[in-house]
Every structure is written in C-alpha cells, then in structure tokens.
Design a protein around this motif. Structure first.
Motif, PDB file in Angstrom:
ATOM      1  N   ALA A  27      14.354  -4.468  -0.757  1.00 22.44           N
ATOM      2  CA  ALA A  27      14.424  -3.023  -0.567  1.00 22.44           C
ATOM      3  C   ALA A  27      13.997  -2.277  -1.833  1.00 22.44           C
ATOM      4  O   ALA A  27      13.342  -1.222  -1.751  1.00 22.44           O
ATOM      5  N   ILE A  28      14.341  -2.816  -3.006  1.00 19.31           N
ATOM      6  CA  ILE A  28      13.883  -2.201  -4.262  1.00 19.31           C
ATOM      7  C   ILE A  28      12.360  -2.202  -4.315  1.00 19.31           C
ATOM      8  O   ILE A  28      11.732  -1.184  -4.659  1.00 19.31           O
ATOM      9  N   ALA A  29      11.761  -3.327  -3.962  1.00 23.64           N
ATOM     10  CA  ALA A  29      10.296  -3.428  -3.965  1.00 23.64           C
ATOM     11  C   ALA A  29       9.679  -2.433  -2.993  1.00 23.64           C
ATOM     12  O   ALA A  29       8.648  -1.806  -3.289  1.00 23.64           O
ATOM     13  N   LYS A  51       2.238   4.096  -4.028  1.00 22.58           N
ATOM     14  CA  LYS A  51       1.117   4.544  -3.191  1.00 22.58           C
ATOM     15  C   LYS A  51       0.657   5.932  -3.598  1.00 22.58           C
ATOM     16  O   LYS A  51      -0.534   6.250  -3.545  1.00 22.58           O
ATOM     17  N   GLN A  52       1.606   6.752  -4.016  1.00 28.61           N
ATOM     18  CA  GLN A  52       1.294   8.145  -4.343  1.00 28.61           C
ATOM     19  C   GLN A  52       0.545   8.296  -5.663  1.00 28.61           C
ATOM     20  O   GLN A  52       0.022   9.381  -5.961  1.00 28.61           O
ATOM     21  N   ILE A  53       0.477   7.221  -6.456  1.00 26.06           N
ATOM     22  CA  ILE A  53      -0.316   7.291  -7.691  1.00 26.06           C
ATOM     23  C   ILE A  53      -1.537   6.368  -7.608  1.00 26.06           C
ATOM     24  O   ILE A  53      -2.228   6.152  -8.613  1.00 26.06           O
ATOM     25  N   GLY A  54      -1.765   5.796  -6.425  1.00 22.98           N
ATOM     26  CA  GLY A  54      -2.957   4.983  -6.232  1.00 22.98           C
ATOM     27  C   GLY A  54      -2.787   3.498  -6.465  1.00 22.98           C
ATOM     28  O   GLY A  54      -3.774   2.770  -6.574  1.00 22.98           O
ATOM     29  N   VAL A  55      -1.546   3.026  -6.528  1.00 22.86           N
ATOM     30  CA  VAL A  55      -1.281   1.593  -6.738  1.00 22.86           C
ATOM     31  C   VAL A  55      -0.722   1.004  -5.450  1.00 22.86           C
ATOM     32  O   VAL A  55       0.224   1.538  -4.866  1.00 22.86           O
ATOM     33  N   THR A  56      -1.308  -0.101  -5.010  1.00 19.92           N
ATOM     34  CA  THR A  56      -0.853  -0.796  -3.798  1.00 19.92           C
ATOM     35  C   THR A  56      -0.015  -1.996  -4.201  1.00 19.92           C
ATOM     36  O   THR A  56      -0.482  -2.881  -4.929  1.00 19.92           O
ATOM     37  N   LEU A  57       1.233  -2.008  -3.764  1.00 19.42           N
ATOM     38  CA  LEU A  57       2.138  -3.101  -4.110  1.00 19.42           C
ATOM     39  C   LEU A  57       2.137  -4.139  -2.993  1.00 19.42           C
ATOM     40  O   LEU A  57       2.441  -3.835  -1.838  1.00 19.42           O
TER      41      LEU A  57
END
Length: 537
Positions: free
Chosen positions: A394-396, A404-410
């Motif tokens: 859930a933390i992840a 996502k809002q800064i352009g990084v896909t986790l």
C-alpha cells in the motif's frame, strides 16, 4: 523495527544520552551475579488483555512464532537481517544488555565493568559458572575470540566498535578492551547482537559453516533448521539463569502472507505473530489475542540503490522524496498508529532533530527538482515489495500515485520475503521498501551503517559523501553532549539535501500474542527474547 513522535522531550533524550556516555566513559560498577537481569514490558499492550505472567507461570510446551521470512545465518559477523538478529538473541548472550527503559545497560555475561579515566580502555568482570548449551564452560578465551571477531572492520558490524583496537584476557575472570580514542557508545554497542558471545572451539570446528551450527549461552539452542520453512530452538539445559526458560521449545515458522498470519493467531496455530497489519488490530483483539505495540524506534524507508541510473543524481532522489505523501500513509495505511517522519532516525533516538529543511510532501518542489535532474522528462522506477506484505504494498501504491504526477512510473515487483532480502544484500534491487530500527537508542549504529560508505556500502545504497562520513566519525568520539548534538543535527540536515534514504513515517512495531502466551514483552527497541515467556497448557 518503533515509538510515538515526542519532539517535546528532546531535552530529556539528550540528558538520557549523558547517562549512556557516563556509563561508557566514567568508571562504573554494575549488577550482581546473585541477581541476574530480567525483562519487563517496554512496549504497550492494547487494552482488554495483559501480557503479565500469572502468579504461577506455566512450564513446558512449545511456543510457535509465525514470522514473515526465514533467517540467513546464526553468525553475527555476517548478519544483515532482523530475523537472524532476533533468533541470535535467543541463542547467544552478550556482556551487557539494554536496560528495560532503553536508557542504559544492565549486566548479562559481565557482572561489573570499569572504564579508565582517559576513556582508552575498559575492563569487564565475567559472570562465574556460565556454560554453553553443550555443557562446556564459557571462558575468557571465548569472550576474547567472539569480540575480536566483532571488532574486525571487515565484518558487517565492525564499524560499531571501530575505536576498539584490541581485546585481551587480563585473567580468567576479566577481559580488557583497548580503544584508540574515547568511545561514547561503547556500552550500547556491546549490548547489540553484533557483540554476541559464542564458543571458540565450536567456531574453529565448523569454520565457514559456523553460522549453521551455533553454540551459545542463551536460553535456547538450535534443534533444527529447515531452511525456508522453520527454525526450531530447544531449551538450553545449562542456562545460567536458574529456573529459566519455562518453555521447552520455540519454533519460528515462515508465513509471508499477512492474512495467513492473522488467521493463525486467531485459530491458535501460532502463539505470536509479527508485522501485524494495522487494519486488522481490532479483528485480532476481538478474537481474544492481544497486541504488543512498541512505538517510536523505527522509521519507514524507501532505500535507493545509487548504482541504478538515474538514482545517482541527488536531484532525482530528492524529487522522489518530496513526492511521498506521508500524511496519507500514516492515516490510511497505519490508521493513525504512525506519524509522518522528519528524519532518517526515529524521534526517540538520542540527538534526533526535526531540522528546518526536513522533507515533506510537495509535488511542485518534486517537479522542480526533477526538471533540474538528468531525467527532466521522467523515467520508470522499480520498487521491491515482499509478497503478502499488504502494508508495504500500500505504501508503494500511494507513492506510485504521486510519482505519476511528476512523470515517474513506479513498477512494483513482489518477491518472497527471503528472496527480497537476498536481492537487497547483493545490491540487485533498485528501490527497497522497508524500515530501520536501531538496536540501541544511540544514533551511531544507523549513522555508521547508512552514511559511511566503507560500511556495507552505506547499507547497500552506494551513497558516498566524505563530508557526511567525517561528521559521523567525529560524533562517535565526541563526549560532550552539546557538541554531539550539533554534529548529529548537521548530519540530519545534510541527509535532507542528498536524500540517500527517503524516510516515510515513524512506524510502530506490532506483535500479536495468543491468550495462552504469558510474559511476552518486546523491549524498548522492539527486540524480544523468550527466557521469561511461558505458555498455558
């Protein structure tokens, strides 16, 4: 891996450190062979039940402890995971143990000690009549052998004793430690698992395989280790504390799935479980089990491997750090049991400071940092979460939504817990979601392990800062509490500029124990032992 946010008690904590320092530097006589130390509850037991033993404790029986992962070794020299540490605490003793209140140390295998006026040596008087679990006597030679390995700077935890240059036998009852410089956290360091005492003859017999054949003086001894499944410990018939332990056996089983562990404590298949999911606390207590809660000794971390591009860029790391919604994690995942962290060390650790540049949640700042980085248009990032660990997953997920809002896909990779630990140990991971817990209230352990690149490659992150390392080494030898506070404040501020670790929330360590379990009381650092635990039939 915990204690409630208590910033207002900062002055009290520094006073406590003065006690620890005085124990280490000023002559001290402690304990008595006639009165061995005992454990007392340090955490919080949830209302409705009690962890206190009955007037007539039960004797015998097998205590089953369901944990999320297996151990790796019984050799403190190479230990890097909590499960091995917690298991070693059952099998080995140390010269001293952390006191129940966490502010000092009590006697264990040493009954008294004295530190020279110049702070460059310390002598310890050994408890008489102590035997290893096979019946052989523990001698000064065993202590010298064990501690000589402990101070070896090539070991995983040698840095904890870096000022200690020599360990010798003064006589059959006394050992002497020699230091190159005054060493403030000497006694706290000697209370850790890393300073465990074990049989020299047994180690020489097994050599590289000694980590699978432990021989100590603790309350329990290894009976069988089925790797990946369970570790069975049997009662030590030669334990030096008369009448202890009550239990015949302790069995640690591997149950990685949160829900499965909860079902086991509810059904009675397990007597104790760890990593209780915060959202199931009420469900567990309503079934008759009790919660043991230790607050404020652990901080959740997002550990970054700087060998994986673009994590070598501090702008990237700090952008990731400012994209963590700590309030959301504390409220929605921990149901208010956690608080947003403001440092890489827990707030109850000595010399903690919520520095003015503490990292919070600010997506605008995160975007700005990323725009100045080597990947201004974003990138894909992989994070490892142990399978079945709903809390870390859930933390992840919360972090991923913000990224996502800064352009990084986790990308979230779920691995079996022991495999995930091995991935971390061998530095094959990219981001690890975990938590840090000190073994003592002194910050030197965390600072040394995580910020000194000569130690475990800065906890396998590859973080390299000579400026920060120099501050860590200065703080280790500084005896003046005000000066030590200044050094640790500088370190915490510098970490907020480099972001080698991303702190998330201060998390409580939550255990659950069944109604038949008596006397289970994790200490102030969330560690546990079972010499005072019993089980009703």
């Amino acid at each position: 891996m915990h204690r409630t946010h208590m910033r207002s008690r900062m002055g009290a904590r520094v006073t406590d450190l003065a006690l620890v320092v005085s124990l280490a530097i000023v002559a001290a006589a402690c304990g008595s062979a006639a009165t061995p130390p005992t454990s007392a509850p340090s955490g919080t037991t949830e209302p409705g039940t009690s962890s206190a033993p009955s007037a007539v404790p039960a004797t015998g029986g097998t205590l089953t402890v369901a944990r999320t992962a297996d151990i790796f070794t019984f050799d403190p020299f190479n230990t890097q995971d909590d499960y091995s540490i917690f298991t070693e605490l059952q099998v080995y003793d140390r010269l001293v143990r952390l006191s129940d209140d966490g502010k000092g140390v009590d006697p264990e295998l040493a009954t008294e000690w004295k530190v020279a006026d110049d702070g460059l040596s310390a002598t310890f008087t050994l408890r008489e009549g102590v035997k290893f679990s096979d019946g052989s006597p523990m001698t000064a030679d065993d202590v010298v052998f064990s501690l000589t390995r402990a101070i070896d700077q090539s070991g995983s935890w040698g840095f904890l004793f870096s000022p200690v240059t020599d360990v010798t036998k003064a006589d059959d009852k006394t050992i002497k430690l020699v230091m190159s410089e005054p060493f403030a956290p000497l006694l706290p360091a000697l209370s850790t698992f890393a300073a465990s005492i074990y049989s020299k003859a047994n180690f020489e017999k097994y050599g590289d395989q000694a980590g699978e054949h432990p021989l100590g003086t603790g309350a329990f001894m290894l009976e069988k280790w089925d790797k990946g499944a369970q570790v069975a410990l049997a009662k030590n018939p030669n334990y030096w504390q008369a009448g202890k332990p009550s239990l015949d056996k302790v069995v640690f089983t591997v149950v990685g799935d949160d829900n499965a562990r909860v079902l086991q404590i509810q059904s009675g298949a397990a007597d104790i479980i760890d990593f209780v999911p915060p959202n199931q606390v009420d469900q567990i207590t309503s079934s008759g089990a009790q919660i043991q809660r230790v607050d404020g000794t652990a901080v959740g971390w997002l550990t970054l491997n700087e060998a994986k591009k673009p994590l070598e860029d501090p702008n990237v790391r700090c952008a990731l750090a400012w994209a963590v919604d700590r309030d959301a994690i504390a409220k929605t995942i921990y149901f208010g049991l956690a608080t947003p962290a403001k440092s890489i060390i827990p707030s109850t650790t000595l010399y903690y400071e919520a520095t003015p540049n503490a990292i919070g949640f600010d997506l605008s700042k995160a975007k700005d940092l990323l725009s100045k980085s080597s990947v201004p248009n974003g990138f894909e990032l992989a994070a490892t979460v142990p399978t079945g660990d709903s809390t870390r997953l859930a933390i992840a997920q919360i972090w991923g939504d913000s990224l996502k809002q800064i352009g990084v896909t986790l990308k979230i990779n779920q691995l079996e817990a022991t495999t995930a630990q091995e991935e971390y140990n061998t530095e094959k991971y990219t981001v690890r979601i975990s938590a840090w817990t000190n073994d003592t209230p002194d910050p030197d352990e965390m600072m040394g392990a995580g910020l000194d690149y000569k130690v475990q490659n800065a906890l396998h992150t590859g973080y390299h800062s000579d400026a920060v390392r120099d501050l860590v080494l200065q703080a280790r030898k500084e005896l003046d509490t005000a000066k030590r506070q200044s050094l640790y404040s500088q370190i915490q501020s510098k970490v907020n500029e480099d972001c080698p670790f991303i702190y998330t929330v201060e998390v409580p360590r939550l255990y659950a124990s069944g109604p038949k379990t008596q006397g289970f009381a994790p200490n102030s650092q969330g560690k546990y032992s079972f010499e005072n635990v019993s089980k009703l039939p």
